[in-house]
Motif scaffolding. Structure first.
Motif, short mmCIF file in Angstrom:
data_model
loop_
_atom_site.label_atom_id
_atom_site.label_comp_id
_atom_site.label_asym_id
_atom_site.label_seq_id
_atom_site.Cartn_x
_atom_site.Cartn_y
_atom_site.Cartn_z
N ILE A 21 0.94 -1.24 -0.15
CA ILE A 21 0.02 0.02 -0.03
C ILE A 21 0.65 1.17 0.19
O ILE A 21 0.55 1.99 -0.68
N ALA A 24 2.16 1.82 -3.37
CA ALA A 24 1.04 2.22 -4.28
C ALA A 24 0.62 3.86 -4.04
O ALA A 24 0.52 4.58 -4.99
N LEU A 25 0.75 4.05 -2.88
CA LEU A 25 0.53 5.46 -2.58
C LEU A 25 1.65 6.49 -3.03
O LEU A 25 1.22 7.46 -3.65
N TYR A 30 1.66 10.47 -3.48
CA TYR A 30 1.71 10.85 -1.96
C TYR A 30 3.06 10.55 -1.56
O TYR A 30 3.29 9.32 -1.15
N GLY A 32 4.64 11.85 1.60
CA GLY A 32 4.81 11.92 2.85
C GLY A 32 4.55 10.83 3.79
O GLY A 32 4.45 10.94 5.02
N VAL A 33 4.09 9.64 3.07
CA VAL A 33 3.92 8.47 3.93
C VAL A 33 5.06 7.63 4.17
O VAL A 33 5.61 7.17 3.33
N THR A 34 5.44 7.66 5.56
CA THR A 34 6.41 6.98 5.89
C THR A 34 6.48 5.62 6.27
O THR A 34 7.27 4.64 6.31
N ASP A 35 5.09 5.40 6.69
CA ASP A 35 4.77 3.90 7.02
C ASP A 35 3.38 3.53 7.01
O ASP A 35 2.59 4.38 7.14
N VAL A 36 3.23 2.34 6.61
CA VAL A 36 1.61 1.77 6.52
C VAL A 36 1.48 0.55 7.19
O VAL A 36 2.52 -0.41 7.20
N ARG A 37 0.63 0.21 8.23
CA ARG A 37 0.56 -1.11 8.80
C ARG A 37 -1.05 -1.43 8.46
O ARG A 37 -1.93 -0.56 8.78
N VAL A 38 -1.38 -2.48 8.25
CA VAL A 38 -2.67 -2.99 7.86
C VAL A 38 -3.45 -4.15 9.05
O VAL A 38 -2.54 -5.15 9.33
N LEU B 41 -8.18 -1.89 8.91
CA LEU B 41 -7.94 -0.97 9.79
C LEU B 41 -6.47 -0.47 9.20
O LEU B 41 -5.39 -1.36 9.40
N ILE B 42 -6.33 0.49 8.55
CA ILE B 42 -4.90 1.01 7.83
C ILE B 42 -4.45 2.13 8.71
O ILE B 42 -5.09 3.41 8.85
N GLU B 43 -3.34 1.86 9.17
CA GLU B 43 -2.49 2.97 10.24
C GLU B 43 -1.55 3.54 9.16
O GLU B 43 -0.57 2.88 8.89
N LEU B 44 -1.70 4.79 8.93
CA LEU B 44 -0.58 5.66 8.10
C LEU B 44 0.19 6.59 8.97
O LEU B 44 -0.27 7.23 9.70
N ASP B 45 1.53 6.57 8.71
CA ASP B 45 2.33 7.42 9.38
C ASP B 45 2.64 8.41 8.36
O ASP B 45 3.33 8.07 7.12
N ILE B 46 2.11 9.72 8.51
CA ILE B 46 2.27 10.74 7.56
C ILE B 46 3.22 11.82 8.01
O ILE B 46 2.91 12.34 9.16
N ALA B 47 4.19 12.16 7.39
CA ALA B 47 5.32 13.42 7.57
C ALA B 47 4.54 14.70 7.52
O ALA B 47 4.49 15.44 6.65
N MET B 61 -6.17 9.79 0.04
CA MET B 61 -5.89 8.57 -0.28
C MET B 61 -6.91 7.30 0.10
O MET B 61 -6.79 6.33 -0.94
N LEU B 65 -7.42 5.12 -3.13
CA LEU B 65 -6.69 3.80 -3.22
C LEU B 65 -7.15 2.84 -1.94
O LEU B 65 -7.58 1.74 -2.10
N LEU B 66 -7.54 3.22 -0.71
CA LEU B 66 -7.52 2.51 0.25
C LEU B 66 -9.04 1.94 0.56
O LEU B 66 -9.06 0.73 1.02
#
Lengths: 79, 79
Positions: A21, A24-25, A30, A32-38, B41-47, B61, B65-66
């Protein structure tokens, strides 16, 4: 009564779905997305009127079936 | 900044995964579970340090996409 069980991968456990994900972002622009956890969000309708009993039933279900506690943690909320 | 996107199937959309979990819970002896719905449940870390900007980025997003907004709805929270 509605009970929500949120199941997340424990920190340190690799999350290839989240990585996919994230890529894909990035591909969509996009930056600025540094981490994604699902994780999973499991909504249970339990035939129970007592909040505490509903919560403890859901906790038992989570431990036995809904979450793999080796790699996943869970949180229960009764909204 | 952490942003959580909860993606759920819209009501009326069949949820075979939820049904399977419901049957499995019944098999384990949990009788009182009348319905199970499974979401993501999608956790994003955004700068981003601004809460509103982070939220609106996550919303964009989610739409692109999500979530598949034909059959899914989403909620964004900035914990």
């Amino acid at each position: 009564m509605k009970v929500v069980v949120a199941v997340k991968l424990k920190s340190g456990v690799l999350d290839p779905q989240g990585k996919a994900i994230g890529h894909a972002l990035e591909g969509l622009g996009y930056d600025g997305v540094t981490d994604v956890r699902v994780g999973k969000l499991i909504e249970l309708d339990i035939a129970e009127t007592d909040r505490e009993k509903a919560r403890s039933a859901a906790e038992s279900m989570a431990k036995r079936l809904l979450a793999n506690t080796v790699v996943e943690s869970f949180e229960i909320s009764v909204p």
